[in-house]
Enzyme design. Sequence first.
Site, PDB file in Angstrom:
ATOM      1  CG  ASP A 254     -12.192   3.857   0.230  1.00  0.00           C
ATOM      2  OD1 ASP A 254     -12.115   5.094   0.434  1.00  0.00           O
ATOM      3  OD2 ASP A 254     -11.341   3.228  -0.412  1.00  0.00           O
ATOM      4  CD  GLU A 337      -3.459  14.202  -0.893  1.00  0.00           C
ATOM      5  OE1 GLU A 337      -2.528  14.364  -1.727  1.00  0.00           O
ATOM      6  OE2 GLU A 337      -4.000  13.100  -0.697  1.00  0.00           O
TER       7      GLU A 337
END
Length: 428
Positions: A254, A337
Amino acid sequence: MPSAHYQPLELRADDNDEDDLLEEGLLEHCTIETDVQPNGRIRYHPQPVDELRSIGGMTAPRFSRAASSGMRRFLFVTLILLPICFLIYFVISPQSQDSEDADGDVDPHNGIGNTIGIALNEPLHICSERYEDHRLYIDDKPRSAYAQLPVIYFVTPTYPRREQIPELIRLAYTLLHVPRLHWLVANDREGCDNFLDMQLNGFGIPYTHMASPMPREYRKVKPAPRGVANRRAALQWLHQHNLTNGILYFGDDDNTYDLRLFSEIRQTQRVSMFPVGLIAEYAISGPVVRDGKVVAFLDSWVAGRRWPVDMAGFAVSLSYMSQYPNVNMPYKPGYEEDLFLRSIGLRIEQIEPRGKNCTEILVWHTQTKNKKSAVVRLENRFMDERSNLGALFRLLERMGVARASDTEGLLATISKNGKSKTHSYFLN
Ligand SMILES: *[C@@H]1O[C@H](CO)[C@@H](O)[C@H](O)[C@H]1NC(C)=O
């Protein structure tokens, strides 16, 4: 079968920082048999699907008998050596990855280090894949004009929802402009989505479509570690293919991507970073750069993260990543991350700032409003070839966007000249 394919890759001789020496010690003990080419080039897999299937342990219907005795010997040696390697790793060098950082700051993640050490061992389920690029021209140049560029492995975790197919179509039309790209689409569902196979195949971009459902135990957890199983599967795929050349980038379905992003990340030597727009309260997240060096990070949610960056805010070269056999992404929402970048021994001075020293925004964390798929009341008896509506709703249903129902949902309004009439008026 455990991580028989988790063979550490060869070290680059020119690198000798602490982490690498640790890895090297590990490598000496654990190297079973590597088949990386000495020149570090991508190894060509003539039958990647078969190989992945038989080794991933999902299904082995196409496993050849001739290969099985050699395979058995390999398995036997592997099964003996593996426990020894694990023992050496966990007993002799516990938490070797998570030492203090260069500034001497106390590591805020003590205890998480253990999860980093657990090797990826995802059962890969490949739905379909293609290695050839079917595009004749990319941005007015023949495909061959780009042959020397390193390949970008663009990892897209996705999950079934009303917006899934439209998002992937939009992303595909961005990626169609990008030469030398392999699109790894990992879908969070149990089986393969044949409609998605067909869609991906139609774009002409080299791709691998895999089913990578979130393990059951994490589905009830709030917040659920969304996208982790997908990215782990992609990491496993990269590792199984012994790729030591190319660039890894995690690109959600997205986001909005400026095409310049791709030329920027393609130059990545180790790890490159750049700002991501529309992240959280500041509407931006990214490195702070002084004199061409990353010195800190701007992100509204620190939470003890050494690398407070968005998934779309960095790229990693595979020649660098392949030196870290413990590359990992644990199921820890918000820390994916950070822990991934820790698992590859990143140091702040190694980061390459991109996008004119991080002054440009080349990727945006746009989000599409999610809604439940629609139910439209339309009599089943009209869903045939007399009009387009039967075909249209069958397509929408395959895409997970909407379905027609005899008894449920909002009654469909069909009108002409500003006036609605009964369904049978137009459809009978
Ligand atoms: C980044 O900053 C350094 C140091 O100021 C400078 O030498 C370099 O040219 C800059 N890079 C770009 C792409 O602007």
